[in-house]
Design an enzyme around this catalytic site. Sequence first.
Site, PDB file in Angstrom:
ATOM      1  N   ASN A 199      24.676  14.700  24.303  1.00  0.00           N
ATOM      2  CA  ASN A 199      23.774  15.727  23.769  1.00  0.00           C
ATOM      3  C   ASN A 199      23.052  15.013  22.634  1.00  0.00           C
ATOM      4  O   ASN A 199      23.495  14.991  21.499  1.00  0.00           O
ATOM      5  CB  ASN A 199      24.557  16.936  23.272  1.00  0.00           C
ATOM      6  N   GLU A 236      31.550  15.707  19.057  1.00  0.00           N
ATOM      7  CA  GLU A 236      31.687  16.781  20.049  1.00  0.00           C
ATOM      8  C   GLU A 236      32.958  16.522  20.858  1.00  0.00           C
ATOM      9  O   GLU A 236      33.160  15.424  21.382  1.00  0.00           O
ATOM     10  CB  GLU A 236      30.448  16.823  20.961  1.00  0.00           C
ATOM     11  N   ARG A 237      33.809  17.537  20.892  1.00  0.00           N
ATOM     12  CA  ARG A 237      35.109  17.432  21.580  1.00  0.00           C
ATOM     13  C   ARG A 237      35.971  16.292  21.009  1.00  0.00           C
ATOM     14  O   ARG A 237      36.735  15.640  21.741  1.00  0.00           O
ATOM     15  CB  ARG A 237      34.934  17.250  23.095  1.00  0.00           C
ATOM     16  N   GLU A 289      22.973  21.855  30.534  1.00  0.00           N
ATOM     17  CA  GLU A 289      23.402  22.550  29.311  1.00  0.00           C
ATOM     18  C   GLU A 289      22.335  22.483  28.221  1.00  0.00           C
ATOM     19  O   GLU A 289      22.618  22.188  27.063  1.00  0.00           O
ATOM     20  CB  GLU A 289      24.728  21.958  28.813  1.00  0.00           C
ATOM     21  N   ARG A 346      23.622  10.648  34.131  1.00  0.00           N
ATOM     22  CA  ARG A 346      24.788  11.503  34.412  1.00  0.00           C
ATOM     23  C   ARG A 346      24.493  12.549  35.494  1.00  0.00           C
ATOM     24  O   ARG A 346      23.394  13.098  35.554  1.00  0.00           O
ATOM     25  CB  ARG A 346      25.261  12.209  33.152  1.00  0.00           C
ATOM     26  N   TRP A 376      30.107  30.412  32.440  1.00  0.00           N
ATOM     27  CA  TRP A 376      30.792  30.144  31.182  1.00  0.00           C
ATOM     28  C   TRP A 376      32.002  31.064  30.999  1.00  0.00           C
ATOM     29  O   TRP A 376      32.768  30.915  30.066  1.00  0.00           O
ATOM     30  CB  TRP A 376      29.822  30.316  29.996  1.00  0.00           C
ATOM     31  N   GLU A 431      39.770  17.500  25.671  1.00  0.00           N
ATOM     32  CA  GLU A 431      39.063  18.769  25.481  1.00  0.00           C
ATOM     33  C   GLU A 431      39.805  19.941  26.113  1.00  0.00           C
ATOM     34  O   GLU A 431      39.961  20.988  25.504  1.00  0.00           O
ATOM     35  CB  GLU A 431      37.646  18.654  26.080  1.00  0.00           C
ATOM     36  N   ASP A 439      34.836  20.310  35.387  1.00  0.00           N
ATOM     37  CA  ASP A 439      34.725  19.711  34.065  1.00  0.00           C
ATOM     38  C   ASP A 439      36.058  19.238  33.488  1.00  0.00           C
ATOM     39  O   ASP A 439      36.614  19.916  32.632  1.00  0.00           O
ATOM     40  CB  ASP A 439      34.084  20.725  33.099  1.00  0.00           C
TER      41      ASP A 439
HETATM   42  O1  GCW Z   1      32.734  19.434  29.052  1.00  0.00           O
HETATM   43  C1  GCW Z   1      31.534  19.881  28.626  1.00  0.00           C
HETATM   44  C2  GCW Z   1      31.707  19.950  27.162  1.00  0.00           C
HETATM   45  C3  GCW Z   1      30.450  19.680  26.392  1.00  0.00           C
HETATM   46  C4  GCW Z   1      29.883  18.366  26.907  1.00  0.00           C
HETATM   47  C5  GCW Z   1      29.567  18.514  28.373  1.00  0.00           C
HETATM   48  C6  GCW Z   1      29.062  17.215  28.988  1.00  0.00           C
HETATM   49  C7  GCW Z   1      28.725  16.691  25.688  1.00  0.00           C
HETATM   50  O2  GCW Z   1      32.248  21.191  26.798  1.00  0.00           O
HETATM   51  O3  GCW Z   1      30.783  19.601  25.034  1.00  0.00           O
HETATM   52  O4  GCW Z   1      28.743  17.977  26.190  1.00  0.00           O
HETATM   53  O5  GCW Z   1      30.708  18.851  29.072  1.00  0.00           O
HETATM   54  O6  GCW Z   1      29.872  16.497  29.532  1.00  0.00           O
HETATM   55  O7  GCW Z   1      27.894  16.951  28.915  1.00  0.00           O
END
Ligand code: GCW
Length: 720
Positions: free
Chosen positions: A230, A187-188, A311, A344, A563, A413, A385
């Site tokens: 995730n 992811e990312r 999320e 987190r 979003w 990202e 973010d």
């Molecule tokens: O920045 C966002 C990202 C998600 C990420 C989330 C997080 C792992 O787009 O991909 O999920 O943050 O930090 O939990």
Amino acid sequence: MKRSWLTYIIFLLLVMTTTGLKAENGYDLWLRYPLINENSLRSTYIRQLGSVKFAGQSPTLIAAREELLSGLEGLTGRRFAITNNSTRVSPGLIIGNASNEQAVKQLVSPELLRQCGPEGYLITTTKTGPVRIIISANSDIGVLYGVFHFLRLMQTKQSLNNIHIVSAPRLQLRLLNHWDNLNRTVERGYAGFSIWNWHTLPSYIDQRYIDYARANASIGINGTVLTNVNANAMILTPAYLLKVKALADVFRPYGIKVYLTARFSAPIESGGLKTADPLNEEVRQWWKNKAKEIYALIPDFGGFLVKANSEGQPGPQDYKRTHADGANMLAEAVAPFNGIIIWRAFVYAAENPVDRHKQAYDDFVPLDGKFNANVMVQVKNGAIDFMPREPYHPLFGAMPKTPLMMEFQVTQEYLGQSTNLVYLAPLFKEVLDSDTWSNGKGSTVAKVIEGSLNGHILNGMAGVANIGNDLNWCGHPFAQANWYALGRLAWDNSLSSENIADEWIRMSYTNDPRFIQPILKMMLGSRETMVNYMNPLGLHHIMGTGHHYGPAPWVNDQRRPEWNPVYYHKADSIGIGFDRTSTGSNALAQYHPEARSQWESIDRCDEKYLLWFHHVSWNHQMKNGRTLWNELCYRYYEGAEAVKKMQRQWDDIRPLIDKERFEQVRQLLAIQYNEATWWRDACLLYFQTFSRQPFPDGFEKPAQTLDYYKKLRFPYAPGN
Ligand code: GCW
């Protein structure tokens, strides 16, 4: 005629110099040990190294010795015979862990050793008798760190005369967070697939695992969270835990502990229970048993990292419990084994209409003081973010009773992914140096996370990794510098961005000042350049939906309000920007009054954050006299222009480095320029539909229409 001869000779010289340079694919990162080409320096080093004595036989010391041997051989061209006997009193290099090598201990002052702490080291030259250089520590891992530092001195061609170095990490937990899935997607992640080959583990140990550990140890990283936040509960099943154990065994000699992400609903998914309620006895027992099972395999397992109720991830709030209830349940399970829970704070909820900026604070501040002693709360550097620029997260100034851990994002990202050259140390430093004022002036974020401000024992910093199975690990050759910087700053946040980049350039490329000077400058300016062409003046979160690639400030059709980019820039006929003052969302109130005073008034607000905190009219007069609209145009154009300059700087250094990496970066910079102009044109054309003002004179017109940019689609963009 004359001129063509001259050109020919220059060409010949160029070919000679470039062909003399070894082919490089970037795999070696900064752990390159090329032969030092100055004879005199080489022989000085060889003389000073004398006979090398290295005491001890543990796996960590064996790793240190191997690194030293191969480093010295590469750099000096000489294979050193390393003797075990540390008692001989001849000149040269003496290495050993003072806590169990009497002979080494006698050579170093107890006070210096005390300063080293459990993980630090010292490198000193003896004052009396034959000249000896001592690398010592109170632990084997300290010795390994010291060896890497010593090699760095030689890699960067520093003098070995009268060395006096005592170095100890400021933070205990220096972690990488891999957002790696079990199917090897990341992811990312923008550097290929996950380096963890779960399918062939535990039987097959890829050399990469070892080189990964070496690289991390060389910069002091001492923990790795192997899996995505995730999370997938399958990682906690017996078959996968054996794979995790295999990795832990590889990393252990390098001082690296393994951590996993815990899916909060694992007791249901993997344990067959009906609930994951943290106050349910069966659930609590399930986690206790799971911890026991893990520690039986991996006695030094670090603990769990948890993303909960964010999320779509499950969490304690699903059972009307708090984050503290959830964290403490897990903390209890790992406490008997000295494990740690990293919980987190990146939370925001679909149902919550409050400015997303405020939600983590609202959730977590009431829980301050309610977490068990082995829980840390991991806070992203900013409240939204990982944007190219964000003010520091207000939580850093608001949870004095809880040890807060820093979460930076090393993977890019929102910062051009793997095609843009951007050096992140200035971003990291900007946050660390910010003053929260929570205990009066000078209460910097760095001090908050060190714990010194509020008397915490636990402390740490994590970076979301940018590592994949690309040949060069990180995709962009310069993205390696961000991995490097994360480690160096987690060890010592007082290092400057410049020092770190200088070291990295010398080790990764060359000590040639003709290369270092321009490239250092290019790196140091790269983050501000990116801010200009992506998110100038405090704009944020206006990237493409889902994959986050490229600009898409027009998007307004996402299910959840926060979003949508329009939620963040709020452009209208009057102006642009998010009013977070008391007339708006009042997110500013979450900062200490002294801290927020730098942003509160539209006229005095630091313009870097203007549109972050204010909705500003298009004709607002900026400090330089321009209107906001014109300034926005200038910034975007300035950003793109600066990339053009980076291209020129890079072209100029062509003869000084290997052809492979030169060519990679050259091509990537061309992409970066295209992407910078794309950001500029797409954003300005879109914002112009609100400002209804022309571009200032003299600017080149956008190549395409707004409609063209709006129609671009990237269904297979990576990392999504
Ligand atoms: O920045 C966002 C990202 C998600 C990420 C989330 C997080 C792992 O787009 O991909 O999920 O943050 O930090 O939990």
